[in-house]
Design an enzyme around this catalytic site. Structure first.
Site, PDB file in Angstrom:
ATOM      1  N   ILE A 126       0.860  -1.191   0.000  1.00  0.00           N
ATOM      2  CA  ILE A 126       0.000   0.000   0.000  1.00  0.00           C
ATOM      3  C   ILE A 126       0.891   1.235   0.000  1.00  0.00           C
ATOM      4  O   ILE A 126       1.761   1.378   0.861  1.00  0.00           O
ATOM      5  CB  ILE A 126      -1.013  -0.008   1.176  1.00  0.00           C
ATOM      6  N   GLY A 134       4.029  12.525   4.731  1.00  0.00           N
ATOM      7  CA  GLY A 134       3.731  11.229   5.344  1.00  0.00           C
ATOM      8  C   GLY A 134       2.517  11.344   6.248  1.00  0.00           C
ATOM      9  O   GLY A 134       1.416  10.955   5.879  1.00  0.00           O
ATOM     10  N   GLU A 247      -5.070  -2.333  11.061  1.00  0.00           N
ATOM     11  CA  GLU A 247      -3.629  -2.109  10.893  1.00  0.00           C
ATOM     12  C   GLU A 247      -2.940  -1.836  12.224  1.00  0.00           C
ATOM     13  O   GLU A 247      -1.867  -2.348  12.501  1.00  0.00           O
ATOM     14  CB  GLU A 247      -3.395  -0.864  10.034  1.00  0.00           C
ATOM     15  N   ARG A 273      25.219 -16.873  31.244  1.00  0.00           N
ATOM     16  CA  ARG A 273      26.379 -15.969  31.302  1.00  0.00           C
ATOM     17  C   ARG A 273      26.766 -15.670  32.756  1.00  0.00           C
ATOM     18  O   ARG A 273      25.878 -15.421  33.590  1.00  0.00           O
ATOM     19  CB  ARG A 273      26.020 -14.674  30.575  1.00  0.00           C
TER      20      ARG A 273
HETATM   21  C1  FAD Z   1      10.208   0.864   7.574  1.00  0.00           C
HETATM   22  C2  FAD Z   1       9.054   1.721   7.132  1.00  0.00           C
HETATM   23  C3  FAD Z   1       8.000   1.136   6.454  1.00  0.00           C
HETATM   24  C4  FAD Z   1       6.950   1.918   5.982  1.00  0.00           C
HETATM   25  N1  FAD Z   1       5.952   1.334   5.235  1.00  0.00           N
HETATM   26  C5  FAD Z   1       5.053   2.132   4.611  1.00  0.00           C
HETATM   27  C6  FAD Z   1       4.127   1.579   3.679  1.00  0.00           C
HETATM   28  O1  FAD Z   1       4.094   0.363   3.451  1.00  0.00           O
HETATM   29  N2  FAD Z   1       3.294   2.431   3.027  1.00  0.00           N
HETATM   30  C7  FAD Z   1       3.292   3.783   3.253  1.00  0.00           C
HETATM   31  O2  FAD Z   1       2.518   4.482   2.635  1.00  0.00           O
HETATM   32  N3  FAD Z   1       4.142   4.327   4.146  1.00  0.00           N
HETATM   33  C8  FAD Z   1       5.030   3.541   4.822  1.00  0.00           C
HETATM   34  N4  FAD Z   1       5.929   4.092   5.708  1.00  0.00           N
HETATM   35  C9  FAD Z   1       5.884   5.526   5.952  1.00  0.00           C
HETATM   36  C10 FAD Z   1       5.377   5.904   7.322  1.00  0.00           C
HETATM   37  O3  FAD Z   1       4.012   5.607   7.451  1.00  0.00           O
HETATM   38  C11 FAD Z   1       5.708   7.386   7.529  1.00  0.00           C
HETATM   39  O4  FAD Z   1       7.124   7.491   7.650  1.00  0.00           O
HETATM   40  C12 FAD Z   1       5.005   7.985   8.718  1.00  0.00           C
HETATM   41  O5  FAD Z   1       3.623   8.053   8.495  1.00  0.00           O
HETATM   42  C13 FAD Z   1       5.530   9.392   9.053  1.00  0.00           C
HETATM   43  O6  FAD Z   1       5.554  10.202   7.932  1.00  0.00           O
HETATM   44  P1  FAD Z   1       6.907  11.022   7.586  1.00  0.00           P
HETATM   45  O7  FAD Z   1       8.016  10.053   7.575  1.00  0.00           O
HETATM   46  O8  FAD Z   1       6.650  11.808   6.365  1.00  0.00           O
HETATM   47  O9  FAD Z   1       7.106  11.972   8.832  1.00  0.00           O
HETATM   48  P2  FAD Z   1       6.451  13.446   9.018  1.00  0.00           P
HETATM   49  O10 FAD Z   1       5.013  13.376   8.740  1.00  0.00           O
HETATM   50  O11 FAD Z   1       7.284  14.413   8.275  1.00  0.00           O
HETATM   51  O12 FAD Z   1       6.679  13.649  10.575  1.00  0.00           O
HETATM   52  C14 FAD Z   1       7.905  14.088  11.150  1.00  0.00           C
HETATM   53  C15 FAD Z   1       7.686  14.249  12.661  1.00  0.00           C
HETATM   54  O13 FAD Z   1       6.674  15.240  12.891  1.00  0.00           O
HETATM   55  C16 FAD Z   1       5.649  14.705  13.696  1.00  0.00           C
HETATM   56  N5  FAD Z   1       4.352  15.250  13.342  1.00  0.00           N
HETATM   57  C17 FAD Z   1       3.775  15.295  12.099  1.00  0.00           C
HETATM   58  N6  FAD Z   1       2.547  15.808  12.197  1.00  0.00           N
HETATM   59  C18 FAD Z   1       2.322  16.083  13.509  1.00  0.00           C
HETATM   60  C19 FAD Z   1       1.226  16.607  14.259  1.00  0.00           C
HETATM   61  N7  FAD Z   1       0.076  16.936  13.653  1.00  0.00           N
HETATM   62  N8  FAD Z   1       1.351  16.755  15.592  1.00  0.00           N
HETATM   63  C20 FAD Z   1       2.511  16.420  16.199  1.00  0.00           C
HETATM   64  N9  FAD Z   1       3.572  15.895  15.559  1.00  0.00           N
HETATM   65  C21 FAD Z   1       3.487  15.715  14.236  1.00  0.00           C
HETATM   66  C22 FAD Z   1       5.696  13.210  13.433  1.00  0.00           C
HETATM   67  O14 FAD Z   1       5.077  12.476  14.495  1.00  0.00           O
HETATM   68  C23 FAD Z   1       7.191  12.963  13.335  1.00  0.00           C
HETATM   69  O15 FAD Z   1       7.716  12.846  14.614  1.00  0.00           O
HETATM   70  C24 FAD Z   1       6.947   3.312   6.238  1.00  0.00           C
HETATM   71  C25 FAD Z   1       7.989   3.896   6.952  1.00  0.00           C
HETATM   72  C26 FAD Z   1       9.045   3.127   7.377  1.00  0.00           C
HETATM   73  C27 FAD Z   1      10.183   3.794   8.093  1.00  0.00           C
END
Ligand code: FAD
Length: 383
Positions: A126, A134, A247, A273
């Site tokens: 997905i 994200g 999920e 150990r």
């Molecule tokens: C190993 C792995 C597997 C994954 N698999 C999938 C997958 O199969 N499909 C898919 O679509 N995605 C996948 N993801 C993506 C994952 O769902 C996102 O990384 C996650 O939703 C966070 O989005 P971002 O990385 O863009 O962080 P950002 O949204 O940029 O967030 C950065 C920081 O800001 C904080 N933040 C953001 N908004 C708010 C708010 N409103 N209030 C307070 N804090 C906030 C976040 O909590 C985080 O700490 C995967 C990620 C990893 C690392």
């Protein structure tokens, strides 16, 4: 007699099923794990083997090729993989994809895709997250433009679990002219030989080394109109929201199981150990740590078991599932850190399961909605 982490929802039939799951994991998944970690994916064969044994889509009805079981069967598989620290085969995402189809697909879509997901012919993924967004899903830029006889998809996705092996990707896109959530749809994209579709790097992660988390690129990819999930545009956000409890509970289930597996491995290690002429297990610090950890695992198990019961009854709500996801993943990270400490330097070595579990656990607080987003969801339910 070491502590036993009992499940409220299991019975003898499920425990026999668990035996067959363990046989599959020990013969088909575990032996290939080192190689999969080096390669960055588990390969197709293990998926097909799981399909042959009826271990994929276990909670999908038999009429669609599934095993006709329920969430308990899924939980057994997630648990037995997680407790061994085997995170290469992302069966969770595969099952989530199957559930989107089951809950929202048209009859033709269910008949066409579910049996192929159940057999392992197709691995499911997905694709929501993009390089630029994200948590804030409404900010996605991947767009599916409707033309006379097909959609044309352009955009890119990142961090997509099962991305390298996926034969079916559910792509979350902007469609139509509507703003925000009403302008989002999920498109079913079958990847084999698809012009304009490209899988980028298998990403180099701190943990889950055997899992193919990838970038995906869509450059004028065409798909027929009837590849919109559910057959109607603009339903994407609604469909995504509906399946969140499923999920998030899976993350809770795997988190508790990994803590249990890490605890048992550590118990064995500290009993063998020695330091200062006694077993590590005999230091008061070790005994107190293990007592605290065993208690936290029992609390987590009780909560997750209750959520499983609610899932079976159809009453698990998003806020409760988010609590399970958040609390268990936070606790899992703390617990694995404290367990690892009891292994000394060996705990830092990747050849020991505790090191892998520690690294693998970190992402549980990030994916499936970050734990900060979980707090937002829970807080909203209290207002
Ligand atoms: C190993 C792995 C597997 C994954 N698999 C999938 C997958 O199969 N499909 C898919 O679509 N995605 C996948 N993801 C993506 C994952 O769902 C996102 O990384 C996650 O939703 C966070 O989005 P971002 O990385 O863009 O962080 P950002 O949204 O940029 O967030 C950065 C920081 O800001 C904080 N933040 C953001 N908004 C708010 C708010 N409103 N209030 C307070 N804090 C906030 C976040 O909590 C985080 O700490 C995967 C990620 C990893 C690392």
């Amino acid at each position: 007699m070491p502590i036993e982490f009992k499940r409220t929802w299991s019975d003898s039939t499920l425990e026999s099923f668990r035996d067959s799951v363990v046989r599959f994991i020990e013969s088909e998944v575990q032996p290939g794990d080192e190689e999969a970690r080096r390669r960055g994916h588990v390969g197709h064969q293990v998926w097909r083997e799981a399909g042959k044994l009826g271990l994929l889509c276990t909670d999908i009805p038999e009429e669609y090729g599934g095993a006709g079981g329920d969430f308990r069967h899924e939980a057994v598989i997630h648990e037995e993989l997680a407790r061994r620290g085997l995170t290469g085969m992302n069966n969770a995402v595969h099952s989530i994809v199957a559930h989107y189809l089951l809950s929202h697909g048209t009859e033709e879509q269910k008949k066409h895709y579910l049996p192929r997901l159940a057999s392992g012919e197709l691995v499911g993924a997905i694709a929501m997250t993009e390089p630029g967004t994200g948590s804030d899903l409404k900010g996605i830029r991947t767009r599916a433009e409707r033309h006379a006889d097909h959609y044309v998809i352009n955009g890119s996705k990142t961090f997509i679990s099962n991305g390298f092996l996926a034969g079916l990707v559910l792509v979350v896109c902007k469609t139509g002219g509507a703003e925000g959530s009403r302008g989002m749809s999920i498109l079913l994209v079958e990847t084999e030989g698809l012009a304009g579709y490209r899988v980028g790097r298998v990403l180099d992660k701190m943990g889950m080394k055997a899992q193919d988390t990838s970038e995906l690129f869509f450059d004028n990819v065409t798909v027929p109109h009837d590849h919109v999930l559910g057959g109607q545009e603009g339903q994407g956000m609604y469909q995504l929201m509906q399946d969140l409890p499923y999920e998030r509970l899976i993350i809770g289930v795997t988190g508790v199981a990994m803590m249990e597996g890490g605890f048992e491995a550590t118990l064995q290690y500290v009993n063998e150990r020695k330091a200062f002429g006694q077993r590590i297990a005999d230091f008061q610090n070790t005994r107190f740590k293990l007592a605290e950890i065993a208690t936290q695992i029992r609390v987590g198990r009780a909560f997750v078991d209750q959520c499983i019961e609610e899932m079976l009854e159809g009453t698990l709500d998003t806020a409760t599932a988010s609590m399970a996801k958040m609390w268990v993943s936070d606790t899992q990270n703390r617990v694995l850190d404290e367990l690892l400490q009891l292994w000394g330097g060996y705990g830092y070595m990747n050849e020991y399961p505790i090191a892998r579990m520690y690294a693998d656990a970190r992402v549980q607080r990030i994916y499936g909605g970050t734990n900060e987003i979980m707090k937002e969801v829970i807080a909203r339910s209290l207002a």
